[in-house]
Design an enzyme around this catalytic site. Structure first.
Site, PDB file in Angstrom:
ATOM      1  N   ALA A  28       0.753  -5.216 -17.496  1.00  0.00           N
ATOM      2  CA  ALA A  28       1.831  -5.927 -17.381  1.00  0.00           C
ATOM      3  C   ALA A  28       3.099  -5.550 -17.072  1.00  0.00           C
ATOM      4  O   ALA A  28       4.027  -6.128 -16.526  1.00  0.00           O
ATOM      5  CB  ALA A  28       1.822  -6.770 -18.463  1.00  0.00           C
ATOM      6  N   PRO A  41       6.571  -3.914 -15.585  1.00  0.00           N
ATOM      7  CA  PRO A  41       7.685  -4.457 -16.229  1.00  0.00           C
ATOM      8  C   PRO A  41       7.621  -5.973 -16.626  1.00  0.00           C
ATOM      9  O   PRO A  41       8.526  -6.495 -17.387  1.00  0.00           O
ATOM     10  CB  PRO A  41       8.975  -4.321 -15.557  1.00  0.00           C
ATOM     11  CG  PRO A  41       8.546  -4.273 -14.283  1.00  0.00           C
ATOM     12  CD  PRO A  41       6.892  -3.718 -14.209  1.00  0.00           C
ATOM     13  N   CYS A  69       0.337  -3.738  -4.619  1.00  0.00           N
ATOM     14  CA  CYS A  69       1.236  -3.247  -3.799  1.00  0.00           C
ATOM     15  C   CYS A  69       0.976  -2.337  -2.522  1.00  0.00           C
ATOM     16  O   CYS A  69       1.793  -1.636  -2.408  1.00  0.00           O
ATOM     17  CB  CYS A  69       2.449  -2.988  -4.424  1.00  0.00           C
ATOM     18  SG  CYS A  69       2.519  -1.626  -5.470  1.00  0.00           S
TER      19      CYS A  69
END
Ligand code: SAH
Length: 384
Positions: free
Chosen positions: A201, A203, A320
């Site tokens: 989780a 930041p 990402c």
């Protein structure tokens, strides 16, 4: 300067085929828009726009998401190289490139000529001039204490206004988050009142977004294994006014051992990845072995998430990064080996994925969408 071994390049060719060169060169540029999310629990986008404009920040509304605003990223400008230089590490160079100042921990080397008030070039260790700045009055002390301002940036290759000093930021009305990362929550679109677990989780961008869209109704659990990141996440949640997200420090590869089996209605799985889509990059050096290690690690979370989910429960997997191995190949594994069903990752703001399941999946490409590179998949644990 991208240095990937031949096998990694052929993995990426599965995604980019003859556009691989275009993709790789787009990694050195930042996204065209810098996105922030409005905290709809506290305010409206009109109010945030008014406040940001009063601080001199130009803002626009996103075309689709009510909570999304963006700021144009300026540049590139041509920098004139001063005679004197300071060298900074990769991470520092990548943020100074967008206009950040240089603080002591990022310094690798100062040339002797660098003195108070002197104009200096800020250069990455790989030799790229990213900005020009002025050496700060307290720089010697900053270096000695390993904290504090060393160079104030005057002009950078690209620029994004710094938001931390704005009234909207201090009032906890905005959170800096890329567009693809916001899409994850819309793909999940959980019903209110459900139990939602974010397995990686910190930041806290995604679980916070879900919490806001569901107006805090439901059970929200944010897990991370880094205590340093958990401390920061707690501070962020306090700034944003979230009162009921449960934060747990733990290793999510064994999440069912501490949360139980078949307890979650929804799971967000945004595991560590090779981050190839994170832009701008000054340089990057990777091999296929590194990518395989990430993919193996990510599969462990997909396995424990299966046990954690209730039958019929929904998981959104995102990264990402842009390799086939960490994305499509992991979803094929989840479907063919673990028994998940794949659902369409809609709404689509990017493009579809590739490979046999590609039409269900969503990708963002820096050279096409002007966003970070990103991948999103939606899976369901079948009903018994
Ligand atoms: N979802 C976050 C970003 C997650 S980055 C957001 O949207 O804001 C990946 C996170 O996974 C990191 O914070 C890292 O500390 C955490 N992590 C890595 N290995 C883990 C593990 N085994 N168990 C739980 N968290 C882990």
């Amino acid at each position: 300067m991208i240095s990937y071994d031949e096998q990694l390049l052929s993995d990426l060719r599965k995604v980019y085929s003859d556009k691989l060169g275009e993709f790789l060169s787009s990694l050195s540029r930042p996204p065209s828009r810098y996105y922030v999310r409005v905290n709809l629990l506290r305010t409206s986008r009109e109010e945030v726009r008014r406040l940001l404009e009063s601080d001199g920040v130009e803002v626009y509304y996103d075309e689709l998401f009510e909570e999304a605003l963006w700021i144009p990223v300026r540049g590139p400008v041509e920098l004139e190289e001063p005679k004197c230089k300071v060298f900074v590490d990769k991470r520092t160079a990548e943020s100074v490139m967008l206009g950040a100042n240089v603080y002591a921990p990022g310094i690798v080397k100062l040339e002797k000529c660098a003195d108070v008030g002197r104009k200096v070039g800020i250069v990455s260790t790989s030799g790229v001039l990213v900005a020009v700045g002025i050496v700060s009055p307290g720089f010697r002390e900053a270096i000695r204490n390993r904290r504090g301002l060393v160079v104030r940036t005057l002009e950078s290759l690209y620029s994004v206004p710094s938001l931390r000093d704005t009234k909207a930021y201090k009032a906890g009305m905005i959170y800096e988050q890329s567009l693809p990362s916001m899409v994850v929550t819309h793909v999940l679109s959980p019903r209110a009142g459900m139990k939602i677990v974010d397995m990686c989780a910190a930041p806290g961008g995604k679980i916070g977004h879900v919490y806001e869209l569901n107006k805090g109704k439901g059970v929200f659990i944010a897990i991370d294994h880094s205590s340093r990141k958990i401390t920061r996440m707690k501070q962020e949640f306090a700034r944003l006014g979230y009162t009921s997200i449960n934060i747990i420090r733990g290793d999510s590869r064994y999440v069912d051992l501490f949360l139980g089996k078949e307890v979650a209605d929804y799971v967000i799985l945004d595991p560590p990845c090779s981050s190839i889509g994170v832009i701008p990059k000054i340089y990057d050096k990777r091999t296929i072995d590194g990518i395989k290690n990430y993919a193996d690690y990510q599969r462990q979370f997909l396995r424990s998430a299966y046990d954690l989910l209730k039958p019929g429960g929904i998981l959104v997997y995102s990264t990402c990064t842009t390799t086939y191995l960490e994305n499509e190949a992991n979803i094929e594994y989840a479907v063919n080996v673990l028994g998940y069903e794949v659902l369409e990752a809609t709404p689509i703001r990017g493009s579809r994925g590739v490979g046999p399941l590609g039409k269900y999946l969503q990708r963002f490409h820096p050279h096409i969408h002007g966003t970070p590179g990103y991948f999103i998949a939606k899976l369901q644990k079948p009903y018994k």
